[in-house]
Design an enzyme around this catalytic site. Sequence first.
Site, PDB file in Angstrom:
ATOM      1  CD1 TRP A  18      -3.210   0.741   0.958  1.00 45.58           C
ATOM      2  CD2 TRP A  18      -2.069   2.483   1.598  1.00 45.58           C
ATOM      3  NE1 TRP A  18      -4.082   1.932   1.100  1.00 45.58           N
ATOM      4  CE2 TRP A  18      -3.209   3.000   1.372  1.00 45.58           C
ATOM      5  CE3 TRP A  18      -0.819   3.093   1.934  1.00 45.58           C
ATOM      6  CZ2 TRP A  18      -3.315   4.494   1.568  1.00 45.58           C
ATOM      7  CZ3 TRP A  18      -1.132   4.547   2.037  1.00 45.58           C
ATOM      8  CH2 TRP A  18      -2.358   5.337   1.821  1.00 45.58           C
TER       9      TRP A  18
ATOM     10  CG  ASP B  59       2.155  -6.576   0.450  1.00 40.75           C
ATOM     11  OD1 ASP B  59       1.984  -7.325  -0.269  1.00 40.75           O
ATOM     12  OD2 ASP B  59       1.378  -5.397   0.431  1.00 40.75           O
TER      13      ASP B  59
ATOM     14  CB  CYS C 235      -6.841  -1.909  -0.022  1.00 41.96           C
ATOM     15  SG  CYS C 235      -6.420  -1.640   1.593  1.00 41.96           S
TER      16      CYS C 235
ATOM     17  CG  HIS D 187      -8.508  -3.134   5.481  1.00 44.50           C
ATOM     18  ND1 HIS D 187      -9.060  -3.541   6.646  1.00 44.50           N
ATOM     19  CD2 HIS D 187      -6.992  -3.377   5.818  1.00 44.50           C
ATOM     20  CE1 HIS D 187      -8.102  -4.142   7.550  1.00 44.50           C
ATOM     21  NE2 HIS D 187      -7.021  -4.132   6.843  1.00 44.50           N
TER      22      HIS D 187
ATOM     23  CG  ASN E  95      -1.858  -5.151  15.132  1.00 43.41           C
ATOM     24  OD1 ASN E  95      -1.967  -4.828  16.607  1.00 43.41           O
ATOM     25  ND2 ASN E  95      -1.791  -6.353  14.662  1.00 43.41           N
TER      26      ASN E  95
ATOM     27  N   PRO F 174      -4.341   0.576  10.518  1.00 46.41           N
ATOM     28  CG  PRO F 174      -2.733   2.086  10.221  1.00 46.41           C
ATOM     29  CD  PRO F 174      -3.019   0.584   9.942  1.00 46.41           C
ATOM     30  CB  SER F 175      -8.036   0.177   7.189  1.00 47.25           C
ATOM     31  OG  SER F 175      -7.054   0.527   6.303  1.00 47.25           O
TER      32      SER F 175
ATOM     33  CB  THR G 281      -0.042  -1.736   7.093  1.00 48.65           C
ATOM     34  OG1 THR G 281      -1.190  -1.230   7.140  1.00 48.65           O
ATOM     35  CG2 THR G 281      -0.147  -3.317   6.919  1.00 48.65           C
TER      36      THR G 281
END
Length: 552
Positions: A108, A180, A218, A220, A377, A379-380, A447
Site C-alpha cells: 500500500w 508484500d 486493498c 480493507h 493491526n 490503521p484502516s 502497515t
Amino acid sequence: MKNLSQANYSSALQAVRNLKEKYGDTWNAIDPESAARMVTQNRFKTGLDIANYTAAIMRKDMAEYDADSSQYTQSLGCWHGFVAQQKMIAVKKHHKTTNKKYLYLSGWMVAALRSEFGPLPDQSMHEKTAVPALIKEIYDFLRQADAIELNDLFNRLENGEDVQDQIDNFETHIVPIIADIDAGFGNEEATYLLSKKMIEAGACAIQIENQVSDAKQCGHQDGKVTVPHEDFIAKLNAIRYAFLELGVDEGIIVARTDSEGAGLTQKLPVSQEPGDLASKYLAFVETEEIAINDAKEDDVLLKRDGKLVRPVRLANGLYKFKNGSNIDRVVLDCITNLQNGADLLWIETPTPNVKQIAHMVNRIKDVMPNAKLVYNNSPSFNWTLNFRNQVFEEMLLEGENMTAYDRNNLMDAQYDNSELCYRADEKIRTFQTDSARDAGIFHHLITLPTYHTTALHMNDLTKGYFGESGMLSYVKEVQRQEIRKGVSCVKHQRMAGSNLGDDHKTFFSGDNALKAGGEKNTSNQFEVKTDDSKVEVKFNDHKVEVKLSVPA
C-alpha cells in the site's frame, strides 16, 4: 544475534596483512587495521547474506513462539530507508535489543509513496521494481547505522575508552523484513521473477495474497476477487523455488487470504473427481437450479448433487460466492496453504476482534496445529470505536446501566474518562498479548504507521510555523525534543555519514584529508554529555544543564 566483531576484525586484519605481503610495496599505503575496521563495520556484503541471516532469526522466533505464545514478534511499516533506520536505532536505544522486532514493507505504501506515476491506490498499479528497490534501500540505511555506531566505538577505543566488549557483542540493526508482493504482479512466472529480485535485495519473508493480480484491491476495501486454490498454490511454489534457487533455504512464505471480505471469483476451477480441491471451491459458488430447456445460449452450467445448476454471474463475467460462506472459505484457504508450503498465514478481518480471529484460527488448528498468523493491526480500523463498541456490549451483558452513553456517538471526547473508555483502552493496550495467546498471532504489524505519523507531525508543525509561533514551533516541538530525548538525527550531518566519511578520508588520504568535522562545523553545538540525572548541552561557549525529569 551478535556480530562477533572481534573475530571478524581479527580475520580481516590477517587477510589484509597477507595481501600486503603478497603485493609488496604497491600496497604500502594500505593500513591493515583501517581495512579490518571497515570490513567489521560492513558485516553483510550482499542482500543474500541478509536474507539468510534474517530467515534464521524468523525460524528461531517461530519455534520460540510455538513453545511460548508470549514470545510473539512485532513490526512497523516503513516507506523509506531513513524511516526504517531511525526505527531500529530507536528500538536499540529504548529496548536495548532488536530481538523479535522486525520491519514491514507495505505494498500500500509503495503504491501511495514510491511510484513514478505519483500516489496510487493499492491496486498493484505501481512498478514492481519499486518493491525490491525499497528493500535494498532499507538495508542500505540499516547497514549505514551499523557502520556509524561501530565507527564511533572504534574511535572511542582508539581514544582509550574500554569499549571492546561493546564492539565484540555489537548487535546489528539488520532485522527481518516481511515484504508484500501483493498478488504476485502477474502469473506464477512473474511472481517467481519478482520474488528473486526481492530476495536478492534482502527479503527473507514474502507475503502474497490470493486475489486476482489484475483486479487486486486493498484488503480493507470492497470489490476483492479471489483465485482458485490451484492458481495460488502455483504462486506459493514459485516463491519457494526462488528461495531455493538463491540458496535461502529457510525463506518464509506468508500466505494471505482475502476470502473473509471477498465475494467474487474470476475463474471456475476444473474438478477431476468429487470432493477434490476444485470441487470444494466450486461448492462455495452461488448457483440456481435450472432445467436444461431453460438454459440460455452460452450459459455456464454445473452438475451438483445430480442436478443441473447455473452459477450466478455478474455482468462483468465474475462469479458470486454464496452469502455467509466467507469464514468457511478462509479456513479452507489457510489449511490448504499450510499443506502446500506456506509457513505463516495472514487473514484480513473487518475488525480487530480477538474472539472472531480465534474462532477462525482454532478451526485451522484442528487440522494444522502449528498454524500461526501474521496480523495487520491496521490503521484502516477505527480502533477506538471498535473497542468501545466491544466493551459496550460486554457491559450490557454484565447488567450495567448504559443510559449515560450514546451508542451512536461513542467516539465523543466526553466519554474519554469514563469506565467504558478505560476498559476499551486497556483492551487495545493488551490486544497483541491477548491475541498472541488466544488467536495464534505470531507476528503483529502496523502497515501504515509512518504514513500517518508523517502526516500528523507535518500538520502540527505547519500550524505553528506558519502561525504566530513561527520558528519557536520548530525549536520547541522538534529540535528541543530531539535534544532532550537523545534522538540520533539531531546531529543530522553525522547521521548522514559525515563523521564516517571523515574517518574514511583519513584512511585514504592521511594528513591530506579535507574533513568536514572541524571547529566550524555547527553540529558541535549539539555535543551532549549525560549522567543518570541530567543532560548537559553545549551551545557555543555556554553549557546548559537539562534535568531528564523536565517534561517533553
